[in-house]
Design a protein around this motif. Structure first.
Motif, short mmCIF file in Angstrom:
data_model
loop_
_atom_site.label_atom_id
_atom_site.label_comp_id
_atom_site.label_asym_id
_atom_site.label_seq_id
_atom_site.Cartn_x
_atom_site.Cartn_y
_atom_site.Cartn_z
N HIS A 1 5.68 -1.62 -1.97
CA HIS A 1 5.50 -3.00 -2.43
C HIS A 1 4.30 -3.11 -3.37
CE1 HIS A 1 5.03 -7.35 -2.37
NE2 HIS A 1 3.82 -7.20 -1.88
N ASP B 1 3.19 -1.10 -5.53
CA ASP B 1 3.51 -0.65 -6.88
C ASP B 1 4.06 -1.78 -7.74
OD1 ASP B 1 4.72 2.60 -5.77
OD2 ASP B 1 2.68 1.89 -6.23
N GLU B 2 4.57 -2.85 -7.10
CA GLU B 2 5.23 -3.91 -7.83
C GLU B 2 4.48 -5.25 -7.74
OE1 GLU B 2 9.58 -2.04 -6.54
OE2 GLU B 2 9.01 -4.05 -5.91
N CYS B 3 3.41 -5.31 -6.99
CA CYS B 3 2.74 -6.60 -6.75
C CYS B 3 1.27 -6.53 -7.14
CB CYS B 3 2.89 -7.00 -5.28
SG CYS B 3 2.16 -8.62 -4.91
#
Length: 238
Positions: free
Chosen positions: A27, A29-31
């Motif tokens: 998570h 890596d995307e937030c």
């Protein structure tokens, strides 16, 4: 999954189990918001670590730990450019979980419960093997060795344990597969060349009908290129 935003405080103080940590790191890596909060919390924890530390009474330690276990930060309010004031308001509940500050005499003494000795956490494999709904399938592979697959539907994962398993042929790898009820095989990872091993399979296993092992070219394949040398029927698991 919005609940992942709530784990920044627990992740910053290394209070997640292996499964939670793996999902939260994916998570991260995307937030951008969660990465920012984790960095801020770790910086705060480092500053607290520089303070003088004492061992509080056992009753106080138990009380603080019980309180921390009940604190869950709210999901972050996602904004394009969070202001310093907004960031501070969001960090306040997380700091409750990051440290307990005790005022003693004329000075402030910081106690960090995570620096105390804590119970050993179970590995991801141990959590699956010890799950109340764990189901096992054992196969004797003859000269190749023995293997047991354990599946926990509540954890949605499966584990394979081998004994005296021979290495894959030169230039080949053993590849694991999860088979769906309609017979579709999905790669679940490669097996290391080790006679005795415990390995968590990649992928969702709750609805799998079977686990297979095939001999594939070095590095694995996207779909089986040979007949399985072992097929663990999970519909017959006990």
């Amino acid at each position: 999954m919005s609940d992942l935003h709530k784990l920044t405080g627990a992740y910053a103080v290394d209070a997640l189990d292996d499964l939670e940590r793996a999902r939260f790191e994916q998570h991260l890596d995307e937030c951008d918001d969660c990465r920012f909060e984790v960095a801020e919390l770790r910086e705060t924890a480092a500053l607290l670590a520089d303070s003088v530390s004492i061992s509080p009474p056992a009753s106080l330690r138990d009380s603080v730990l019980a309180g921390i276990a009940q604190v869950r930060p709210l999901p972050p309010v996602v904004t394009p450019m969070p202001t310093p004031a907004t960031t501070l308001r969001r960090r306040l509940p997380l700091l409750v979980a990051a440290a307990a500050v005790l005022i003693v005499g004329l000075g402030a003494v910081v106690w960090q419960p995570w620096s105390e000795e804590t119970p050993t956490r179970l590995t991801a494999a141990e959590q699956i093997l010890d799950a109340p709904d764990a189901q096992e399938v054992f196969l004797d592979l003859g000269d190749t060795g023995q293997a047991t697959v354990t599946r926990s539907k509540s954890h949605d994962r499966a584990v394979i344990q081998t004994e005296d398993m021979t290495a894959a042929p030169e230039g080949k790898d053993y590849e694991l597969w999860l088979m769906s009820p309609d017979g579709v095989f999905t790669s679940a990872g490669l097996m290391p060349d080790a006679a005795d091993q415990t390995l968590v399979l990649d992928g969702s296993a709750a609805d799998a009908a079977a686990v297979g092992i095939t001999v594939e070219p070095d590095g694995g394949s996207t779909k089986p290129t040979s007949e399985p040398i072992a097929l663990f029927d999970l519909t017959q698991a006990t």
